[in-house]
Motif scaffolding. Sequence first.
Motif, PDB file in Angstrom:
ATOM      1  N   LYS A   2       0.847  -1.191   0.000  1.00  0.00           N
ATOM      2  CA  LYS A   2       0.000   0.000   0.000  1.00  0.00           C
ATOM      3  C   LYS A   2       0.880   1.238   0.000  1.00  0.00           C
ATOM      4  O   LYS A   2       1.863   1.300   0.741  1.00  0.00           O
ATOM      5  CB  LYS A   2      -0.889  -0.022   1.241  1.00  0.00           C
ATOM      6  N   HIS A   3       0.544   2.211  -0.825  1.00  0.00           N
ATOM      7  CA  HIS A   3       1.225   3.504  -0.814  1.00  0.00           C
ATOM      8  C   HIS A   3       0.280   4.532  -0.224  1.00  0.00           C
ATOM      9  O   HIS A   3      -0.915   4.506  -0.489  1.00  0.00           O
ATOM     10  CB  HIS A   3       1.619   3.939  -2.219  1.00  0.00           C
ATOM     11  N   SER A   4       0.845   5.442   0.551  1.00  0.00           N
ATOM     12  CA  SER A   4       0.059   6.485   1.180  1.00  0.00           C
ATOM     13  C   SER A   4       0.886   7.764   1.220  1.00  0.00           C
ATOM     14  O   SER A   4       2.078   7.723   1.508  1.00  0.00           O
ATOM     15  CB  SER A   4      -0.315   6.049   2.599  1.00  0.00           C
ATOM     16  N   ILE A   5       0.261   8.886   0.926  1.00  0.00           N
ATOM     17  CA  ILE A   5       0.936  10.174   1.007  1.00  0.00           C
ATOM     18  C   ILE A   5       0.053  11.151   1.767  1.00  0.00           C
ATOM     19  O   ILE A   5      -1.152  10.929   1.940  1.00  0.00           O
ATOM     20  CB  ILE A   5       1.271  10.748  -0.396  1.00  0.00           C
ATOM     21  N   ASP A   6       0.644  12.238   2.220  1.00  0.00           N
ATOM     22  CA  ASP A   6      -0.097  13.365   2.788  1.00  0.00           C
ATOM     23  C   ASP A   6       0.144  14.556   1.894  1.00  0.00           C
ATOM     24  O   ASP A   6       1.267  14.774   1.437  1.00  0.00           O
ATOM     25  CB  ASP A   6       0.399  13.711   4.201  1.00  0.00           C
ATOM     26  N   SER A  17       3.609  17.877  -0.095  1.00  0.00           N
ATOM     27  CA  SER A  17       3.258  16.465  -0.136  1.00  0.00           C
ATOM     28  C   SER A  17       4.401  15.668   0.479  1.00  0.00           C
ATOM     29  O   SER A  17       5.561  15.843   0.100  1.00  0.00           O
ATOM     30  CB  SER A  17       3.028  16.028  -1.584  1.00  0.00           C
ATOM     31  N   GLU A  20       6.939   8.964   1.492  1.00  0.00           N
ATOM     32  CA  GLU A  20       7.980   8.100   2.055  1.00  0.00           C
ATOM     33  C   GLU A  20       9.034   8.906   2.817  1.00  0.00           C
ATOM     34  O   GLU A  20      10.226   8.678   2.699  1.00  0.00           O
ATOM     35  CB  GLU A  20       8.626   7.260   0.953  1.00  0.00           C
TER      36      GLU A  20
END
Length: 139
Positions: A2-6, A17, A20
């Motif tokens: 799963k990839h997740s960013i803010d 943004s 990682e």
Amino acid sequence: MKHSIDCTWKEGMAFESTIEGHTIKLDAAEEFGGKNSGPTPKPLLLTSLAGCTAMDVISLLKKMKQPVSFFNIEVESELSESHPKTYTGITMVYQFKKGDGLDESKVEKAIKLSQEQYCGVSAMLKKATTVDYRIEYLD
């Protein structure tokens, strides 16, 4: 995986943004209410494409024991005239140094493997537009 960013709004049209653990600032041009303090999102998509295939190609060429001393990818595209503005086609130019002793058939094989098998960014974009490429050997 799963990839997740803010992606956090800072001011005006500026956002940060976090990907990682790395921060990228995004902004719009002044004509669109920004201060042009960072790249806009669509060119970052092209950067993701170039980075994805570049990592594939350099990894494959190293495995093929090719003597790469210079490698660059230029990515060109045009936006549609109407909204939503999307890329109407993407062309990548894979550039290598002439005279490095590269086996051109291995270079072509590495790029083809990236484009047809390994690069997930290219695979996703090909569902929305054309993605073409060519190879150049520079002096």
